[in-house]
Design a protein around this motif. Structure first.
Motif, short mmCIF file in Angstrom:
data_model
loop_
_atom_site.label_atom_id
_atom_site.label_comp_id
_atom_site.label_asym_id
_atom_site.label_seq_id
_atom_site.Cartn_x
_atom_site.Cartn_y
_atom_site.Cartn_z
N LYS A 168 0.86 -1.18 0.00
CA LYS A 168 0.00 0.00 0.00
C LYS A 168 0.90 1.23 0.00
CE LYS A 168 -4.14 1.64 2.09
NZ LYS A 168 -5.16 1.54 3.06
N PRO A 170 1.90 4.97 0.50
CA PRO A 170 1.36 6.13 1.21
C PRO A 170 1.24 7.35 0.31
CG PRO A 170 3.66 5.73 1.81
CD PRO A 170 3.25 4.59 0.93
N LYS A 171 1.98 7.37 -0.80
CA LYS A 171 1.80 8.43 -1.81
C LYS A 171 1.95 7.79 -3.19
CE LYS A 171 5.35 11.47 -1.12
NZ LYS A 171 6.48 12.34 -1.48
N VAL A 172 1.37 8.46 -4.17
CA VAL A 172 1.40 7.89 -5.52
C VAL A 172 2.82 8.01 -6.08
CG1 VAL A 172 0.51 8.12 -7.87
CG2 VAL A 172 -1.00 8.51 -5.92
N THR A 177 5.50 2.03 -8.29
CA THR A 177 4.53 1.12 -8.92
C THR A 177 5.23 0.22 -9.95
OG1 THR A 177 2.84 2.80 -8.58
CG2 THR A 177 2.29 1.03 -10.10
N GLU A 194 -1.99 -1.28 -3.72
CA GLU A 194 -3.00 -0.23 -3.45
C GLU A 194 -2.38 1.15 -3.64
OE1 GLU A 194 -6.11 -0.88 -2.63
OE2 GLU A 194 -6.17 -2.79 -1.52
N ASN A 195 -3.22 2.11 -4.06
CA ASN A 195 -2.77 3.46 -4.34
C ASN A 195 -1.66 3.47 -5.40
OD1 ASN A 195 -3.01 6.22 -4.07
ND2 ASN A 195 -1.48 6.36 -2.43
N GLN A 198 -1.43 5.68 -11.78
CA GLN A 198 -2.29 5.33 -12.92
C GLN A 198 -1.76 5.92 -14.22
OE1 GLN A 198 -6.54 5.99 -11.90
NE2 GLN A 198 -5.79 6.30 -9.83
N THR A 221 -6.35 1.61 -13.01
CA THR A 221 -6.99 1.98 -11.74
C THR A 221 -5.90 2.08 -10.67
OG1 THR A 221 -7.32 -0.21 -10.76
CG2 THR A 221 -8.94 0.50 -12.40
N SER A 222 -6.31 2.45 -9.45
CA SER A 222 -5.30 2.59 -8.39
C SER A 222 -5.09 1.28 -7.63
CB SER A 222 -5.73 3.69 -7.43
OG SER A 222 -6.95 3.31 -6.83
N ARG A 223 -5.75 0.20 -8.08
CA ARG A 223 -5.58 -1.09 -7.39
C ARG A 223 -5.20 -2.15 -8.42
NH1 ARG A 223 -8.92 -5.45 -5.08
NH2 ARG A 223 -8.14 -5.80 -2.96
N SER A 308 -0.57 17.29 -10.52
CA SER A 308 -0.95 16.15 -9.66
C SER A 308 -0.76 14.86 -10.44
CB SER A 308 -2.38 16.30 -9.16
OG SER A 308 -3.27 16.41 -10.23
#
Ligand code: UD1
Length: 429
Positions: A168, A170-172, A177, A194-195, A198, A221-223, A308
């Motif tokens: 998971k 804590p920030k994108v 990823t 998670e998170n 994208q 998606t973010s998951r 962002s």
């Protein structure tokens, strides 16, 4: 060292072919480390960063081949790379190579996943903030890796292979990823991310990994859910178009006025940026061939924008937008939320006559009637190209020094712009 000379004031008219995305090409090339079979990448941009990554990968034993030109085939832009990592000869990525390009740190996850160990130099300082790798390390640890930092190197081990787990963020993070995905595809069991970032380049890499036999779902998606497999095979994949190059040229047209087709560009990859451009008064339309950008006589309207993660306004277009807003009719505000210290272009834009005030992470830009050419120096990739955009609309001559930054991320920029009528040339030496 090469420089670029620009004489401003010409409208841009014509067609600019959009290259394959640098930020997808680099992780796609790195993904070749996950298999002993051949990965074929099409639409690879000719960039200094791609050449550098070729050198880094060959140090690990990866062979790379660029097939010859077929009759009737244009080799002006984009090429095909055949990459095969049949045998990894070295799992260490040394400081001398990693320090030249931060993304080369990303070899750590596929080396660990396939070989059970990797030793990769910490990337070191970077012109746009501290850019740590703590979240990449966290992701690998969640999948069972033992990590140690020694002598400036990150040493990662998983002697019995990685195990699926829950990560998971804590920030994108794009780098986090990519790392989580490349570690998870060969892990035992299922991983949930998670998170997740994208960004479209993550989706492009996931698509390619799936062609190689990976089982990744949730793309876009973010998951993300990854069911580990025991091995990956070869594949053929075409790199998606570069949304940052697209946005950059769109802003250049908005800046100079004119009418240009950005050939091969896909609007869904940069909708937020296109919406901002529409607010400034540019006309944007798209069809099967790409995106058409037009601006006639009327002035540019100011905007208020924060960067962002995707699908928001990309940090990689922040400097270019600031150059554009330097000639808007009114006051704009641009807030940088992704990277601290990503305002090195401000002082150089000011040398061209821009009026910009910095307060923490927000820049206030008071549009001016005219910019005037001057010698400027670029300090990073996106900063350099923002100077080019400003110079295209400045009176007289601008000389952009240290253009190796541009060559890292823009394929034949001066050729593409001069084909549309810009007075721009490379001065060697
Ligand atoms: C990638 C892109 C870069 C783009 C950026 C954000 C490539 C090759 N580069 O960079 O062009 O500007 O995404 O869209 O694709 N962070 C941490 N700890 C970590 C990792 C990141 O705190 O372990 C922070 C960073 O300092 C930054 C934020 O997370 O503030 C986003 O970084 P990240 O998305 O990872 O950027 P990169 O992958 O380095």
């Amino acid at each position: 060292m090469d420089r670029i000379r620009i004489v401003g004031g010409r409208r841009l008219e014509g067609t600019i072919p959009i290259s394959g995305a640098k930020n997808a090409t680099l992780p796609l090339m790195i993904a070749s480390l996950l298999t002993d079979q051949t990965l074929i990448l099409d639409n690879v941009p000719r960039l200094a960063d791609v050449n550098l990554l070729q050198r880094i990968l060959s140090n690990h034993g990866v062979d790379m081949m660029v097939p010859g030109k077929r009759p009737g085939e244009s080799q002006e832009f984009g090429h095909t790379l055949h990459i095969v990592a049949s045998r990894i000869v070295d799992t260490t990525a040394p400081y001398e190579l990693v320090s030249k390009m931060r993304a080369s740190f990303w070899v750590i996850a596929p080396l660990l996943a396939r070989m059970g160990e990797a030793k990769v130099s910490l990337p070191g300082g970077c012109a746009i903030g501290t850019r740590p790798v703590d979240l990449l390390i966290m992701a690998m640890e969640k999948l069972g890796a033992q990590i140690e930092i020694d002598g400036g190197y990150v040493i990662a081990r998983a002697k019995n292979g990685l195990k699926g787990g829950e990560i998971k963020f804590p920030k994108v993070t794009v780098s986090g990823t990519h790392t989580a995905l490349m570690a998870a595809v060969l892990a035992h069991g299922t991983t949930v991310i998670e998170n997740a970032a994208q960004e479209p380049e993550i989706g492009d890499v996931a698509d390619c990994l799936n062609k190689m036999g990976a089982r990744i779902s949730g793309t876009g998606t973010s998951r993300l859910i990854v069911e580990g497999v025991t091995r990956l095979g070869g594949a053929r994949h075409s790199v998606l178009p570069d949304r940052i190059e697209t946005g950059t040229y769109a802003m250049a047209v908005a800046m100079t006025g004119g009418d240009v087709l950005l050939e091969g560009a896909r609007p869904e990859l940069l909708q937020a940026a296109l919406d901002v451009l529409k607010q400034t008064g540019a006309e944007i339309t798209s069809n099967n061939h790409g995106i058409r950008v037009k601006r006639n006589g009327s002035g540019l309207a100011p905007v208020d924008v924060s960067t962002s993660p995707f699908p928001g306004f990309p940090t990689d277009l922040q400097a270019q937008l600031m150059a554009l807003m330097s000639k808007a009719k009114g006051t704009s505000r641009i807030t940088e939320t992704i990277f601290e210290n990503r305002f090195m272009h401000v002082q150089e834009l000011v040398r061209l006559g821009a009026r910009i005030h910095l307060d923490g992470e927000t820049a206030t830009i008071q549009g001016v009637e005219r910019l005037k050419g001057a010698p400027v120096m670029a300090t990073d990739l996106r900063a350099s190209v923002s100077l080019v955009i400003a110079a295209l609309a400045a009176e007289g001559e601008t000389m952009v020094n240290r253009v190796y930054h541009l060559d890292r991320g823009f394929e034949r920029l001066e050729d593409k712009l001069s084909a549309c009528g810009a007075a721009i040339e490379r001065v060697s030496g």
